[in-house]
Design a protein around this motif. Sequence first.
Motif, short mmCIF file in Angstrom:
data_model
loop_
_atom_site.label_atom_id
_atom_site.label_comp_id
_atom_site.label_asym_id
_atom_site.label_seq_id
_atom_site.Cartn_x
_atom_site.Cartn_y
_atom_site.Cartn_z
N VAL A 1 -12.02 -4.88 2.67
CA VAL A 1 -11.33 -6.02 3.28
C VAL A 1 -10.35 -5.50 4.30
O VAL A 1 -9.52 -4.63 4.00
CB VAL A 1 -10.61 -6.86 2.21
CG1 VAL A 1 -9.72 -7.91 2.88
CG2 VAL A 1 -11.61 -7.53 1.28
N THR A 2 -10.46 -6.00 5.53
CA THR A 2 -9.51 -5.68 6.61
C THR A 2 -8.72 -6.92 6.93
O THR A 2 -9.28 -7.90 7.44
CB THR A 2 -10.26 -5.16 7.85
OG1 THR A 2 -10.91 -3.94 7.53
CG2 THR A 2 -9.29 -4.93 9.00
N PRO A 3 -7.41 -6.93 6.62
CA PRO A 3 -6.61 -8.16 6.81
C PRO A 3 -6.30 -8.48 8.25
O PRO A 3 -6.10 -9.65 8.60
CB PRO A 3 -5.32 -7.84 6.04
CG PRO A 3 -5.58 -6.59 5.26
CD PRO A 3 -6.65 -5.86 5.99
N VAL A 4 -6.23 -7.44 9.12
CA VAL A 4 -5.89 -7.63 10.53
C VAL A 4 -6.31 -6.36 11.26
O VAL A 4 -6.39 -5.28 10.65
CB VAL A 4 -4.38 -7.93 10.70
CG1 VAL A 4 -3.53 -6.74 10.29
CG2 VAL A 4 -4.05 -8.38 12.12
N GLY A 5 -6.56 -6.48 12.55
CA GLY A 5 -7.04 -5.33 13.29
C GLY A 5 -6.01 -4.27 13.57
O GLY A 5 -6.36 -3.17 13.99
N MET A 6 -4.72 -4.55 13.32
CA MET A 6 -3.68 -3.56 13.60
C MET A 6 -2.52 -3.77 12.63
O MET A 6 -1.92 -4.85 12.62
CB MET A 6 -3.19 -3.70 15.04
CG MET A 6 -2.19 -2.65 15.46
SD MET A 6 -2.93 -1.02 15.69
CE MET A 6 -4.01 -1.31 17.09
N LEU A 7 -2.21 -2.78 11.83
CA LEU A 7 -1.06 -2.84 10.95
C LEU A 7 0.21 -3.03 11.80
O LEU A 7 0.40 -2.36 12.81
CB LEU A 7 -0.95 -1.55 10.14
CG LEU A 7 0.21 -1.46 9.15
CD1 LEU A 7 0.04 -2.48 8.04
CD2 LEU A 7 0.33 -0.06 8.57
N GLY A 8 1.06 -3.96 11.36
CA GLY A 8 2.28 -4.26 12.10
C GLY A 8 2.17 -5.51 12.96
O GLY A 8 3.18 -5.97 13.49
N ASP B 1 -2.19 -12.76 7.11
CA ASP B 1 -2.13 -13.91 6.21
C ASP B 1 -2.48 -13.42 4.81
O ASP B 1 -3.62 -13.06 4.52
CB ASP B 1 -3.12 -14.99 6.67
CG ASP B 1 -2.94 -16.30 5.91
OD1 ASP B 1 -2.84 -16.26 4.67
OD2 ASP B 1 -2.91 -17.36 6.56
N GLU B 2 -1.47 -13.41 3.94
CA GLU B 2 -1.67 -12.86 2.59
C GLU B 2 -2.66 -13.69 1.78
O GLU B 2 -3.48 -13.15 1.03
CB GLU B 2 -0.32 -12.78 1.87
CG GLU B 2 -0.37 -12.02 0.57
CD GLU B 2 1.02 -11.80 -0.01
OE1 GLU B 2 1.10 -11.32 -1.15
OE2 GLU B 2 2.02 -12.10 0.68
N SER B 3 -2.62 -15.00 1.91
CA SER B 3 -3.50 -15.86 1.10
C SER B 3 -4.96 -15.69 1.51
O SER B 3 -5.85 -15.65 0.65
CB SER B 3 -3.07 -17.32 1.23
OG SER B 3 -3.18 -17.77 2.57
N ILE B 4 -5.23 -15.57 2.81
CA ILE B 4 -6.61 -15.38 3.26
C ILE B 4 -7.13 -14.02 2.79
O ILE B 4 -8.27 -13.89 2.34
CB ILE B 4 -6.69 -15.50 4.79
CG1 ILE B 4 -6.62 -16.97 5.20
CG2 ILE B 4 -7.97 -14.87 5.34
CD1 ILE B 4 -6.67 -17.21 6.69
N THR B 5 -6.28 -12.98 2.88
CA THR B 5 -6.69 -11.66 2.40
C THR B 5 -6.98 -11.70 0.92
O THR B 5 -7.95 -11.08 0.43
CB THR B 5 -5.61 -10.63 2.73
OG1 THR B 5 -5.29 -10.69 4.12
CG2 THR B 5 -6.08 -9.22 2.38
N LYS C 1 3.38 -7.04 1.89
CA LYS C 1 2.27 -7.94 1.52
C LYS C 1 1.06 -7.15 1.02
O LYS C 1 0.43 -7.51 0.01
CB LYS C 1 1.86 -8.79 2.73
CG LYS C 1 2.92 -9.75 3.22
CD LYS C 1 2.42 -10.51 4.45
CE LYS C 1 3.46 -11.44 5.00
NZ LYS C 1 2.98 -12.16 6.22
N LEU C 2 0.73 -6.08 1.71
CA LEU C 2 -0.47 -5.32 1.36
C LEU C 2 -0.32 -4.63 0.00
O LEU C 2 -1.29 -4.58 -0.78
CB LEU C 2 -0.78 -4.30 2.45
CG LEU C 2 -1.22 -4.90 3.79
CD1 LEU C 2 -1.28 -3.83 4.86
CD2 LEU C 2 -2.57 -5.59 3.66
N LEU C 3 0.85 -4.11 -0.30
CA LEU C 3 1.06 -3.50 -1.62
C LEU C 3 0.96 -4.55 -2.72
O LEU C 3 0.42 -4.27 -3.80
CB LEU C 3 2.41 -2.80 -1.66
CG LEU C 3 2.54 -1.52 -0.86
CD1 LEU C 3 3.95 -0.96 -0.95
CD2 LEU C 3 1.54 -0.46 -1.33
N ARG C 4 1.49 -5.72 -2.46
CA ARG C 4 1.40 -6.79 -3.45
C ARG C 4 -0.06 -7.14 -3.74
O ARG C 4 -0.46 -7.31 -4.90
CB ARG C 4 2.16 -8.01 -2.93
CG ARG C 4 2.39 -9.09 -3.95
CD ARG C 4 3.57 -9.97 -3.59
NE ARG C 4 3.52 -10.45 -2.22
CZ ARG C 4 4.58 -10.43 -1.39
NH1 ARG C 4 5.74 -9.95 -1.79
NH2 ARG C 4 4.47 -10.90 -0.15
#
Length: 665
Positions: A14-21, A25-29, A77-80
């Motif tokens: 799963v890739t939440p977004v193309g660039m960290l930073g 969207d935490e719910s979509i991920t 968000k990502l750690l959560r």
Amino acid sequence: MDGKSARTPVCNIVTPVGMLGFGLDESITAELLAAVVPNGAPTAIILDSGSTDSGPEKLALGCMNAPRYSYVRDLTKLLRLAWKFGVPLIFSSAGGDGSDEHVEEMLEILQEICNDATNHHYSLKTIAIFSSVTKSFVHHRLHSNAITGCGPPVPPLTPQLIDSAPRILSQMGPEPIYDALTAHPDFTVLVAGRAYDPSPYIAFAAYASKTPFPTTSGPKNAAKRLWGGFAHMGKILECGGLCATPKCAAVRATVYEDGTFDLTPGEPRSRCTPLSVSAHTLYEKSRPDVLYGPGGWLNLTQSRYEQLDDGRTCRVIGGEFTFSRDEGRKYQVKLEAARVVGYRASYEGCVKDPVLIRQLDEVLEKVRAYVKQQHEGVEGNWELDWHRYGQHQVTAEDQPAEVFLIGEALADTQELANSVASTARKVTVHIPYPEQKATSGNFAYGLGGKMESELGPCAEFSIYHLVELEEGEERLNMDDNSNALYRQKVSVIGRGAPQKPQSLEAPQPSETVQPRKIPLTLLASTVDTQYPTHPKTLGDITRVLRSKNAGPYEITFDVMFSTARIYQLVKSSNLLSAAVIARLHDMREDEVIWSGFFDQALAWKATIPRTRRGQPVPAGGFMESDVHGSQKYIRLLNLPLPRKFVEKWDGVVARGMARVGSSLL
């Protein structure tokens, strides 16, 4: 294995977004993770954090791609999510450039997050991989003739360029990440330095499928397809949901044991389709069919794209990866660096007098001459030039429209740059010109209360070269050897109890949605978009027409069509060619880096060098106005269509063949 058989997944990503930073969207991920974790295959959250698109400042000045707060926000968000679903988090090119300093900065951010009272349950076994190289290493390889430019526009590397670089990074392949995952299967987070964007994706797929580097098992063609699937998947996912239509941030992939993979976007309104995914294959690359990376190349000439029955998932098949050493070539990685070439200052404002606008070129040359006269005998070098917006536009009354000017000065010192810009602004305001009536001033300036703006150091890409590696140098060093190319640091961050690592036992075959094959000849079968009769320009007949960096030294153009009939009409008409793109950009045809058609995406593509005043230049630096390269397509957009082509086009439209359903795009 045919499309109707159950397939065994080897991993989910799963890739939440193309660039960290950049925000996510935490719910979509979370929804994407919840959809794939039940299939039993190893799952990871993976994303990229680096790019040369925003210019050379990160490499030259040590700044990050996004504000520090943005990394804290996204990593919280990502750690959560990683902790909730029991999956690892992997990201590469830390901070944007992947420098050792920014790998350490990310570790500090992880520690800060764990120190928060709400996160005391975290225990993060963290692997950090460093990818900086010593100048002595680069000097030695240059002396051994083992370094070449990465593409035709890149000038030869010199010892002076090596010495002037504050830091030099090597763009690691997947091997160091794979080695780290294999050595520490109980890891929670992996933070990598500068890496080839698909590297963490390839590495995790190989690790999860227990496929060693390089593969020696199975038929050679099967191995090429397996690694081709890994590499193709990584090349698409590293940009997040840009492969969907409409494009979105998040996407997930399930990879199968034969290298086939499925892509599904996070946004409910978005879809991954054969055209949207194959079109992304062209994105920011010099060519669409053969993509070079560390240790080999991905061949997509036989790639296939199939729509699955859910209407939102696309299955991708047929990429092949060839390892360089299998073909008797050295393993190569890219070296990257930038340097400070001076200091900049600017001034800006508008010219509205039509009498002045008609002779603006001559007047600005007089401004330059006056500035030169005023700086005679001054120590140091300087340059002065102008960005001109609207100079050749006219009003409804056929009068010249106002012109917005940005004067840009580059000099050896900030003080000299400030003086050049200040002198140029003053003379721009007051210089006389023939038929002048408005003698009080020529130039509307002072936006935001500023006369001139001090811009600080000017950075320029200086190293963008391929270096040959000896056997084993591409691997992760496990012995804390500071002279190795790729080094690791393993630590536990947080004071909670460690999580149980994911099992790598083979999952059961997955009963996924099945493909709905759509041949190119049927892509015009659904009526939704009506094309005009008597089109005038190329922009009138295209589905997508865009430009983008293909690295800092190249601009690439993608022209895509909505139906196979229209595509074949264009392809057979000689409407698009290397000669056409060369003429539009005032260069010789042999200077065009690549030009050709890519049937899978119904597309034509061309790549040219970045130039200024006819000379190749890297993105960023002095007089840059489009560091991303995304507004370079206008000449193609406005390309006039020949009369004979328009007649053929109108015949196609009259037969009702130039219509395509948006559900297929």
